[in-house]
Motif scaffolding. Structure first.
Motif, PDB file in Angstrom:
ATOM      1  N   ALA B  33     -18.341   3.601  16.738  1.00 32.98           N
ATOM      2  CA  ALA B  33     -17.477   3.770  15.877  1.00 32.98           C
ATOM      3  C   ALA B  33     -17.696   3.304  14.472  1.00 32.98           C
ATOM      4  CB  ALA B  33     -16.241   3.592  16.702  1.00 32.98           C
ATOM      5  N   PRO B  34     -18.228   3.981  13.558  1.00 37.24           N
ATOM      6  CA  PRO B  34     -18.284   3.624  12.275  1.00 37.24           C
ATOM      7  C   PRO B  34     -17.147   3.059  11.742  1.00 37.24           C
ATOM      8  CG  PRO B  34     -19.521   5.768  12.322  1.00 37.24           C
ATOM      9  CD  PRO B  34     -18.562   5.386  13.859  1.00 37.24           C
ATOM     10  N   GLY B  35     -17.257   1.938  11.067  1.00 40.97           N
ATOM     11  CA  GLY B  35     -16.096   1.477  10.052  1.00 40.97           C
ATOM     12  C   GLY B  35     -14.924   0.751  10.763  1.00 40.97           C
ATOM     13  N   ALA B  36     -15.366   0.569  12.089  1.00 41.88           N
ATOM     14  CA  ALA B  36     -14.222  -0.174  13.007  1.00 41.88           C
ATOM     15  C   ALA B  36     -14.191  -1.703  12.517  1.00 41.88           C
ATOM     16  CB  ALA B  36     -14.811  -0.305  14.491  1.00 41.88           C
ATOM     17  N   GLY B  37     -12.863  -2.280  12.711  1.00 44.78           N
ATOM     18  CA  GLY B  37     -12.726  -3.385  12.250  1.00 44.78           C
ATOM     19  C   GLY B  37     -12.454  -3.849  10.852  1.00 44.78           C
ATOM     20  N   VAL B  38     -12.303  -2.697   9.867  1.00 40.72           N
ATOM     21  CA  VAL B  38     -12.118  -2.724   8.526  1.00 40.72           C
ATOM     22  C   VAL B  38     -11.131  -1.880   8.183  1.00 40.72           C
ATOM     23  CG1 VAL B  38     -13.190  -2.603   6.330  1.00 40.72           C
ATOM     24  CG2 VAL B  38     -14.656  -2.985   8.215  1.00 40.72           C
ATOM     25  N   VAL B  39      -9.982  -2.501   7.322  1.00 46.19           N
ATOM     26  CA  VAL B  39      -8.941  -1.653   6.645  1.00 46.19           C
ATOM     27  C   VAL B  39      -8.996  -1.569   5.310  1.00 46.19           C
ATOM     28  CG1 VAL B  39      -6.505  -1.269   6.663  1.00 46.19           C
ATOM     29  CG2 VAL B  39      -7.411  -1.977   8.923  1.00 46.19           C
ATOM     30  N   HIS B  40      -8.827  -0.650   4.590  1.00 44.70           N
ATOM     31  CA  HIS B  40      -9.145  -0.766   3.191  1.00 44.70           C
ATOM     32  C   HIS B  40      -7.647  -0.485   2.598  1.00 44.70           C
ATOM     33  CE1 HIS B  40     -13.293  -0.418   2.456  1.00 44.70           C
ATOM     34  NE2 HIS B  40     -13.268   0.233   3.524  1.00 44.70           N
ATOM     35  N   VAL B  41      -7.436  -1.676   1.545  1.00 46.78           N
ATOM     36  CA  VAL B  41      -6.333  -1.708   0.700  1.00 46.78           C
ATOM     37  C   VAL B  41      -6.681  -1.208  -0.721  1.00 46.78           C
ATOM     38  CG1 VAL B  41      -4.517  -3.432   0.043  1.00 46.78           C
ATOM     39  CG2 VAL B  41      -5.441  -3.547   2.213  1.00 46.78           C
ATOM     40  N   HIS B  42      -5.789  -0.129  -1.178  1.00 45.76           N
ATOM     41  CA  HIS B  42      -5.914   0.541  -2.545  1.00 45.76           C
ATOM     42  C   HIS B  42      -5.011  -0.598  -3.333  1.00 45.76           C
ATOM     43  CE1 HIS B  42      -6.999   4.438  -4.082  1.00 45.76           C
ATOM     44  NE2 HIS B  42      -7.352   3.526  -5.186  1.00 45.76           N
ATOM     45  N   ALA B  43      -5.714  -1.431  -4.083  1.00 51.84           N
ATOM     46  CA  ALA B  43      -4.956  -2.396  -4.809  1.00 51.84           C
ATOM     47  C   ALA B  43      -4.261  -1.957  -6.283  1.00 51.84           C
ATOM     48  CB  ALA B  43      -5.652  -3.798  -4.906  1.00 51.84           C
ATOM     49  N   SER B 222       3.653  -1.629  -9.611  1.00 48.90           N
ATOM     50  CA  SER B 222       4.000  -1.536  -8.320  1.00 48.90           C
ATOM     51  C   SER B 222       3.329  -0.723  -7.413  1.00 48.90           C
ATOM     52  CB  SER B 222       5.508  -0.569  -8.405  1.00 48.90           C
ATOM     53  OG  SER B 222       6.075  -0.296  -6.939  1.00 48.90           O
ATOM     54  N   GLN B 223       2.818  -1.246  -6.268  1.00 48.17           N
ATOM     55  CA  GLN B 223       1.687  -0.629  -5.295  1.00 48.17           C
ATOM     56  C   GLN B 223       0.468  -0.214  -6.208  1.00 48.17           C
ATOM     57  OE1 GLN B 223       4.211   2.390  -3.228  1.00 48.17           O
ATOM     58  NE2 GLN B 223       4.919   0.944  -1.922  1.00 48.17           N
ATOM     59  N   GLY B 224       0.070  -0.998  -7.057  1.00 52.09           N
ATOM     60  CA  GLY B 224      -1.082  -0.746  -7.846  1.00 52.09           C
ATOM     61  C   GLY B 224      -1.089   0.241  -8.662  1.00 52.09           C
ATOM     62  N   GLU B 225       0.169   0.750  -9.110  1.00 51.58           N
ATOM     63  CA  GLU B 225       0.298   1.686 -10.140  1.00 51.58           C
ATOM     64  C   GLU B 225       0.946   0.959 -11.156  1.00 51.58           C
ATOM     65  OE1 GLU B 225       0.532   6.241  -9.279  1.00 51.58           O
ATOM     66  OE2 GLU B 225       1.198   4.927  -7.580  1.00 51.58           O
ATOM     67  N   LEU B 226       0.899   1.586 -12.725  1.00 54.40           N
ATOM     68  CA  LEU B 226       1.497   1.099 -13.803  1.00 54.40           C
ATOM     69  C   LEU B 226       2.797   1.678 -13.732  1.00 54.40           C
ATOM     70  CD1 LEU B 226       1.071  -0.985 -16.068  1.00 54.40           C
ATOM     71  CD2 LEU B 226      -0.033   0.837 -17.296  1.00 54.40           C
ATOM     72  N   VAL B 227       3.781   1.283 -13.651  1.00 56.40           N
ATOM     73  CA  VAL B 227       4.988   1.902 -13.746  1.00 56.40           C
ATOM     74  C   VAL B 227       5.572   2.163 -15.395  1.00 56.40           C
ATOM     75  CG1 VAL B 227       7.772   2.101 -13.080  1.00 56.40           C
ATOM     76  CG2 VAL B 227       5.892   0.824 -11.429  1.00 56.40           C
ATOM     77  N   ARG B 228       5.416   1.049 -15.745  1.00 50.59           N
ATOM     78  CA  ARG B 228       6.031   1.207 -17.256  1.00 50.59           C
ATOM     79  C   ARG B 228       5.161   0.244 -17.992  1.00 50.59           C
ATOM     80  NH1 ARG B 228      12.046   2.533 -18.258  1.00 50.59           N
ATOM     81  NH2 ARG B 228      11.691   3.059 -20.567  1.00 50.59           N
ATOM     82  N   LEU B 229       4.710   0.335 -19.308  1.00 50.75           N
ATOM     83  CA  LEU B 229       4.129  -0.552 -20.211  1.00 50.75           C
ATOM     84  C   LEU B 229       4.736  -0.253 -21.661  1.00 50.75           C
ATOM     85  CD1 LEU B 229       1.618  -2.302 -20.563  1.00 50.75           C
ATOM     86  CD2 LEU B 229       0.278  -0.045 -21.446  1.00 50.75           C
TER      87      LEU B 229
END
Lengths: 259, 251
Positions: B33-43, B222-229
């Motif tokens: 099962a390729p990619g097992a044991g890895v979870v990606h976080v979109h930062a 917030s959750q990796g996105e620019l809410v306001r600048l």
């Protein structure tokens, strides 16, 4: 690829970093022993002396001949073996620093090589004395050993660049490397000398570490390697270096993910 | 001139399970099962940002909103998978405390390496030595191993080393703490002077008060996105409002 080469040049521009780190490594390792780094020399003398006493008897070889052969061989071997096993640590031993500031990997590779060169120098002192005592030190061809040493250092940089990042990603690689190096110690003619016929067997002929050891041991003992052997070792070292630069170009952007 | 330009930057990182860390297991599972044991976080998601001389950016957002990741991208540590980055000027990242300090070595012996790691030049090292000695007031303790120091003394040394060299772009993860009370005032003064000399400051913090005091611009993540600048009062007001409107349970 250009970024990898630019990183490699940092060995020159940021030499202070690896120089400082390497000196600290040596100081910290040996500061508690009262002889300081010369403890390395004492340990080497005891090791080579005792093994030679035992094995010259077991293998029915004259003591002076055996200790010269074993001493010169194990001198080169220890350096190569440490460069492989510590090359795996080049990234991991800097994990905390690498989380805080970008440091080019070649600088960290140079730290590994530099600190092992210091240890090599302390070992060389002992071996040179042993060879001189038994009249086996060849003053004529010994300088050629420097060329061998240089090749081993280039290989050491390359191995750190290759193995360091992979060891950060796969944390069981360093242990794997230690086991492998142990096996290679027995497979490579270090504490046993092959006969003329045995040298041509593929087990030895195709073992790159044998030829690498020869580039230091041969010149010290007055039997410098043939031109073909030099050419082979040089080609191998630069092939590994090229491979390591390709790997660096790939791993430098990902390394942070593995820390 | 110093400048920071980020265009449409995306960054995700893998979180490894223990088995994902093993070469033996990975090679075996690649077949099954390729990619097992890895979870990606979109930062960080699609983030764009420009900073020019004189700007002081404050980063706000909850834990895990991507503040630290953004700092590490600006410091040249994390390389985004997508987007364009250009940073001009000398970056001094003050992200981890006690960078390059080895507790076994004396305070004196611990001056050069941390500064070299931050990119100090020979001249800066020469200038920093007497300054660190004088500023920390550690005197004879500088000859002793750092592990024998009290927490306050360690903090002083780390503070002095972090602020001994000047950068065009300063990256700060939380305000630098200065240790004992009698030292705080001097430290604050010095830090303010250092910030004044820097052309661009990026500061991630939970203290809105600090942002109000220091920054000219605020980015709310917030959750990796620019809410306001935008300007501090505007963004902080919106941030405050949202913090109060969100039910506690959502935290």
């Amino acid at each position: 690829m250009n970024t990898a080469l630019a990183d490699l040049r940092q060995i020159v521009t940021r030499w202070r970093v690896w120089f400082l780190m390497g000196n600290q490594d040596i100081e910290l390792r040996y500061r508690r022993s009262f002889l300081g780094p010369f403890w390395i020399s004492i340990a080497m003398a005891a090791f080579v002396g005792s093994i030679s006493l035992l094995y010259s008897g077991i293998l029915h070889q004259p003591f002076d001949q055996y200790i010269s052969y074993f001493g010169a061989g194990v001198l080169a071997w220890m350096l190569i073996a440490q460069l492989i096993t510590e090359g795996c640590q080049s990234v991991l031993e800097n994990e905390n620093n690498l989380r805080a500031v970008p440091i080019p990997l070649p600088v960290l590779a140079a730290r590994v090589v530099y600190r092992n060169l210091i240890i090599f120098a302390h070992n060389l002192l002992v071996i040179a004395i042993v060879l001189a005592i038994f009249g086996r030190l060849s003053l004529l061809s010994s300088p050629l050993a420097l060329l061998g040493l240089l090749l081993i250092c280039v290989l050491g940089i390359a191995l750190s660049l290759l193995l360091g990042p992979v060891s950060a990603r796969f944390r069981d690689l360093p242990q794997l490397a230690v086991t492998l190096v142990q096996i290679l110690y027995f497979l490579t003619p270090i504490f046993w000398a092959p006969t003329e016929k045995q040298v041509r067997s593929p087990v030895i002929e195709l073992n790159p570490l044998y030829h690498l050891v020869q580039t230091v041991r041969g010149p010290l003992l007055g039997q410098p390697p043939s031109l073909a052997q030099w050419a082979g070792v040089t080609a191998l070292v630069f092939a590994v270096l090229a491979l390591s630069l390709v790997s660096l170009a790939w791993s430098r952007r990902r390394l942070f993910l593995w820390l | 001139m110093a400048s920071v330009d980020l265009r449409a930057v995306d960054f995700s990182y893998p979180v490894f399970a223990v088995t994902g860390r093993s070469l033996k297991v990975s090679l075996a599972s690649r077949i099954r099962a390729p990619g097992a044991g890895v979870v990606h976080v979109h930062a960080i998601r699609n983030l764009s940002l420009q900073l020019r001389d004189g700007e002081r950016l404050g980063l706000i957002g909850r834990n895990g909103s991507g503040k630290s990741t953004l700092l590490r991208i600006l410091a040249g540590l994390a390389h985004p998978q997508r987007g364009m980055i250009s940073v001009e000027g000398r970056v001094v990242p003050l992200i981890e405390k006690g960078l390059g300090i080895n507790p076994e070595l004396s305070g004196e012996a611990n001056i050069e390496l941390p500064l070299r790691l931050l990119g100090a030049t020979d001249a800066e090292i020469v200038a920093a030595r007497p300054w660190v000695e004088q500023f920390t007031g550690l005197k004879d303790f500088l000859k002793l191993p750092v592990r024998t120091y009290s927490e306050g003394m360690k903090a002083r040394l780390a503070f002095a080393l972090s602020t001994a060299i000047h950068g065009d772009i300063l990256i700060l993860d939380e305000w630098l703490s200065a240790g004992d009370i009698d030292f705080t005032e001097r430290a604050e003064q010095h830090l303010t002077g250092m910030l004044d000399r820097a052309r661009i400051l990026v500061l991630a913090t939970h203290s809105l008060e600090l942002i109000r005091r220091t920054c000219t611009k605020v980015a709310w993540l917030s959750q990796g996105e620019l809410v306001r600048l935008g300007p501090p009062e505007e963004v902080l007001a919106a941030y405050d409002a949202s913090a109060h409107s969100v039910p506690r349970a959502a935290e």
